[in-house]
Enzyme design. Structure first.
Site, PDB file in Angstrom:
ATOM      1  N   GLU A 172     -37.383 -14.828   2.303  1.00 13.00           N
ATOM      2  CA  GLU A 172     -37.914 -13.806   1.398  1.00 13.00           C
ATOM      3  C   GLU A 172     -36.754 -13.045   0.766  1.00 13.00           C
ATOM      4  OE1 GLU A 172     -39.962 -12.628  -0.653  1.00 13.00           O
ATOM      5  OE2 GLU A 172     -41.609 -11.861   0.585  1.00 13.00           O
ATOM      6  N   ASP A 173     -36.955 -12.523  -0.438  1.00 16.41           N
ATOM      7  CA  ASP A 173     -35.877 -11.770  -1.076  1.00 16.41           C
ATOM      8  C   ASP A 173     -35.763 -10.359  -0.514  1.00 16.41           C
ATOM      9  OD1 ASP A 173     -38.280 -10.971  -2.204  1.00 16.41           O
ATOM     10  OD2 ASP A 173     -37.554 -10.970  -4.269  1.00 16.41           O
ATOM     11  N   ARG A 228     -33.638 -11.256 -13.711  1.00 17.32           N
ATOM     12  CA  ARG A 228     -33.418 -12.377 -12.799  1.00 17.32           C
ATOM     13  C   ARG A 228     -32.101 -13.087 -13.106  1.00 17.32           C
ATOM     14  NH1 ARG A 228     -38.027 -12.945  -9.769  1.00 17.32           N
ATOM     15  NH2 ARG A 228     -40.032 -12.570 -10.770  1.00 17.32           N
ATOM     16  N   PHE A 278     -35.478   1.393  -6.947  1.00 15.80           N
ATOM     17  CA  PHE A 278     -35.926   0.150  -7.575  1.00 15.80           C
ATOM     18  C   PHE A 278     -34.677  -0.622  -7.962  1.00 15.80           C
ATOM     19  CE2 PHE A 278     -37.771  -2.930 -10.254  1.00 15.80           C
ATOM     20  CZ  PHE A 278     -39.126  -2.995  -9.925  1.00 15.80           C
ATOM     21  N   ASP A 307     -40.310  -4.797   1.673  1.00 11.67           N
ATOM     22  CA  ASP A 307     -40.531  -3.420   1.228  1.00 11.67           C
ATOM     23  C   ASP A 307     -41.418  -2.717   2.260  1.00 11.67           C
ATOM     24  OD1 ASP A 307     -41.098  -1.060  -0.183  1.00 11.67           O
ATOM     25  OD2 ASP A 307     -40.982  -2.078  -2.110  1.00 11.67           O
TER      26      ASP A 307
END
Length: 219
Positions: free
Chosen positions: A133-134, A199, A186, A137
């Site tokens: 997973e990146d 990206r 963010f 959160d």
């Protein structure tokens, strides 16, 4: 994974100036600072790959959570292929891909919709699976996914996340392997997006107010 084993990124200690790095011209005004340079990201992934491969003795299924995780996945797999485990053996590695969406409502703890078919999920039975997973959160989606996978009798399932966000909304889930903890900002870059932008930015950056407004209504 113990928090002392990952790199803790703060707004103060890792706030690099934009002029010291190469930023694509179309993003020059859209990020406010660089939190993690691309080279540091790659070095950390290399270290994670060594840690991961040392824990396995047989074929490993590495499963990428799309879209955001694909760059971390690609770099991690490249390192995994080149390293050996504690017995000095290169391990065979299989690749898989998954899209995950979770939904919560007042009457349940959450459900998860995933892109893999029942046949594909059943094919994971008896296998060691590493979910890539990146960023973690709140942790709700990953917890729901892991709960869903319990019925498929995997030999083992672990999670590698490049980032874990320090947010008060976290449910406390900690992946087995973590690259960096990041501030409750963010962040964009290294395939982390904002409405499908950034990206193509190699470094992990804090989005600027200009960038937030510019891409707010785009998809």
């Amino acid at each position: 994974m113990d928090p002392k084993d990952w790199i803790d990124i703060t707004e103060e200690s890792f706030n690099y100036k934009l002029e010291h790095f190469n930023i694509p011209m179309h993003y020059q005004e859209d990020v406010s600072s660089i939190l993690i340079p691309h080279g540091l990201i790659l070095d950390r992934i290399e270290k994670l790959a060594k840690m991961i491969i040392s824990q396995y003795n047989d074929r490993l299924v590495v499963c990428c959570v799309l879209k955001g995780g694909h760059q971390f996945f690609a770099d991690l797999v490249n390192f995994l292929k080149n390293f050996t485990n504690k017995e000095g053996k290169n391990l065979p590695i299989a690749l898989d891909f998954i899209r995950v969406k979770s939904y919560e409502n007042e009457s349940s703890t959450g459900t998860v919709n995933i892109s893999m078919t029942e046949k594909e999920l059943a094919g994971l039975k008896g296998k060691d699976v590493l979910i890539v997973e990146d960023i973690i959160d709140t942790g709700r989606t990953m917890v729901a996914l892991l709960e869903h996978l319990k019925s498929y009798e995997l030999k083992s399932v672990k999670v590698a996340s490049l980032f874990i966000k320090k947010t008060p909304l976290s449910n406390g889930f900690i992946p087995d392997y973590v690259g960096f903890s990041v501030p409750n900002l963010f962040i964009v870059g290294y395939c982390l997006d904002y409405n499908d932008h950034f990206r193509d930015l190699n470094h992990v950056c804090a989005i600027s107010e200009t960038g937030r407004i510019k891409y707010m209504n785009e998809s």
